[in-house]
Scaffold this motif. Structure first.
Motif, PDB file in Angstrom:
ATOM      1  N   SER A  32      -9.484 -13.152   8.229  1.00  0.00           N
ATOM      2  CA  SER A  32      -9.457 -11.148   8.963  1.00  0.00           C
ATOM      3  C   SER A  32     -11.027 -10.581   9.201  1.00  0.00           C
ATOM      4  O   SER A  32     -11.200 -10.148  10.119  1.00  0.00           O
ATOM      5  CB  SER A  32      -8.390 -10.091   7.796  1.00  0.00           C
ATOM      6  N   GLU A 151      -1.120  -8.116   5.821  1.00  0.00           N
ATOM      7  CA  GLU A 151      -1.625  -6.864   6.781  1.00  0.00           C
ATOM      8  C   GLU A 151      -3.170  -5.666   5.548  1.00  0.00           C
ATOM      9  O   GLU A 151      -3.269  -5.179   6.677  1.00  0.00           O
ATOM     10  CB  GLU A 151      -0.228  -6.073   6.935  1.00  0.00           C
ATOM     11  N   LYS A 154      -6.182  -6.769   6.516  1.00  0.00           N
ATOM     12  CA  LYS A 154      -6.487  -6.404   7.984  1.00  0.00           C
ATOM     13  C   LYS A 154      -6.947  -5.499   8.267  1.00  0.00           C
ATOM     14  O   LYS A 154      -8.301  -4.894   9.057  1.00  0.00           O
ATOM     15  CB  LYS A 154      -5.329  -6.509   9.006  1.00  0.00           C
TER      16      LYS A 154
END
Length: 413
Positions: A32, A151, A154
């Motif tokens: 990421s 997530e 991220k």
């Protein structure tokens, strides 16, 4: 909070599941961080927005060859393959220290392309290894927590990558990513799962790849989940392409899109923790369908020019969108014979995520000629239509497979 704690304990109490999840978190952080920094790197060297966008294309292009690359994961023992792929990526990233001028950008693109190809093999091998090393009853929880971890990365890693790039340059971000892959290799090395050497196949690569596709298509539950997932991600791509139009409609600067993405990520973190219980209670088809319906309503309501509505819709999209993905990939792991999991998982991954890229392109083109509110409503209706493959499926919960992963296929050292 109690549900969160129970889910975490349920998975982390299993040593193999905890190690696999830790490897996902570590390598996901580096990935990421790099995907954002690579585009900024190219932009700084060339001043070209289109060349910067090619970074993401280079990383995603190998997904088109997912079924073929996934076959690699079924022709080798998965744990050594994962260790080797992570070490290869760590070494590959170190070559980016030589990228210091526009004339060396070809190396960055080449590394990103190989990075993407290795990532397809890595994900297929990891899905197959998790299916064998983790208690089948924990697969829904594991995949949900994997979504939560992804997530979460991220939300944090791009900021860390941007800060590291601003302070020390792109090569330092590449070094960070290389270190995370080396750490992930070490975590995989700690796994106690022992695998038999795959049976030597006499078939061609094409035949072996087609076998995975046939298995996916012939299984009614897997087919319906993957079709629904692909259609959902197509519409989600259109929605994603309209995010800046939504921000314009709210009267904010483009940077406000970061706030919407952060709220969406928070929604995904929450649903990831609850997904294991949701799958057991609702069954794969109903769990996926409810998530798609929630996403559809939220996408359509984005047409309302209101900050509270926009923030609520972002959270709802974050919570709803992962449901079909978690359901589909958990079903692949539970319903596929061990020797086929790699290629079936990679085929499912391609069929689900390639449409997202198409949706992004279509949405970007339509945003120039049509009103955003009409497009958002149409995208919401498209999402509702994508539940059609699931409507014919029964809502029975996914049964636990025989505990082969903890018996014959998994031997404690």
């Amino acid at each position: 909070m109690k549900t969160t704690d129970r889910t975490l304990v349920r998975v982390l109490r299993d040593r193999e599941a905890g190690l696999c999840l830790a490897a996902v978190v570590v390598s996901g952080f580096g990935t990421s961080a790099l995907w954002l920094a690579s585009g900024v790197w190219v932009k700084d060297l060339t001043g070209s927005t289109s060349l910067a966008a090619l970074c993401l294309l280079a990383m995603w292009a190998p997904t088109l060859a997912g079924p073929l690359l996934g076959t690699v994961a079924d022709r080798a023992r998965r744990r050594p393959l994962l260790i080797g792929v992570n070490l290869l990526l760590a070494a590959l990233l170190l070559t980016l220290f030589t990228v210091d001028s526009p004339g060396r950008l070809w190396l960055l693109y080449a590394v990103l392309f190989l990075y993407g190809a290795a990532g397809v093999v890595h994900d297929a091998a990891q899905s197959a290894l998790v299916a064998r090393a983790v208690d089948p009853a924990l697969l829904g929880d594991f995949n949900g927590l994997r979504t939560t971890a992804t997530e979460g990365m991220k939300l944090l890693a791009p900021l860390a990558g941007a800060g590291l790039y601003a302070a020390y340059g792109g090569a330092c971000v590449a070094l960070l990513d290389a270190v995370t892959f080396a750490l992930a290799a070490g975590l995989y090395a700690l796994l106690r799962a022992r695998e038999d050497r795959p049976a030597r196949t006499t078939g061609s690569w094409r035949r072996d790849t087609a076998e995975g596709a046939r298995r996916l298509w012939s299984h009614p539950l897997l087919r319906s989940l993957v079709l629904a997932g692909g259609a959902t991600m197509l519409c989600a791509g259109v929605n994603g392409a309209l995010v800046y139009a939504v921000v314009d409609g709210l009267g904010h600067a483009p940077a406000y899109a970061g706030v919407l993405y952060a709220v969406q990520g928070a929604g995904s973190v929450v649903v990831g923790v609850a997904s294991g219980a949701g799958l057991r209670r609702l069954g794969a088809s109903r769990f996926a369908a409810y998530g798609i319906v929630l996403t559809a309503v939220a996408v359509a309501l984005r047409a309302v020019p209101s900050d509270p509505v926009a923030l609520g819709c972002s959270a709802a999209i974050g919570a709803g969108l992962p449901c079909v993905l978690i359901a589909a990939f958990t079903a692949v792991q539970q319903k596929t014979p061990g020797e086929l999991v790699g290629r079936v998982a990679a085929t499912a991954n391609s069929l689900v995520f390639v449409p997202n890229t198409v949706g992004l392109a279509v949405g970007a083109a339509l945003a120039e000629v049509a009103d955003r509110r009409l497009l958002l409503v149409l995208a919401g209706l498209g999402l509702l239509a994508s539940t059609a493959p699931l409507a014919r499926r029964s809502a029975r919960p996914l049964p636990d497979e025989p505990r082969r992963a903890r018996g014959d296929a998994r031997h404690r050292g």
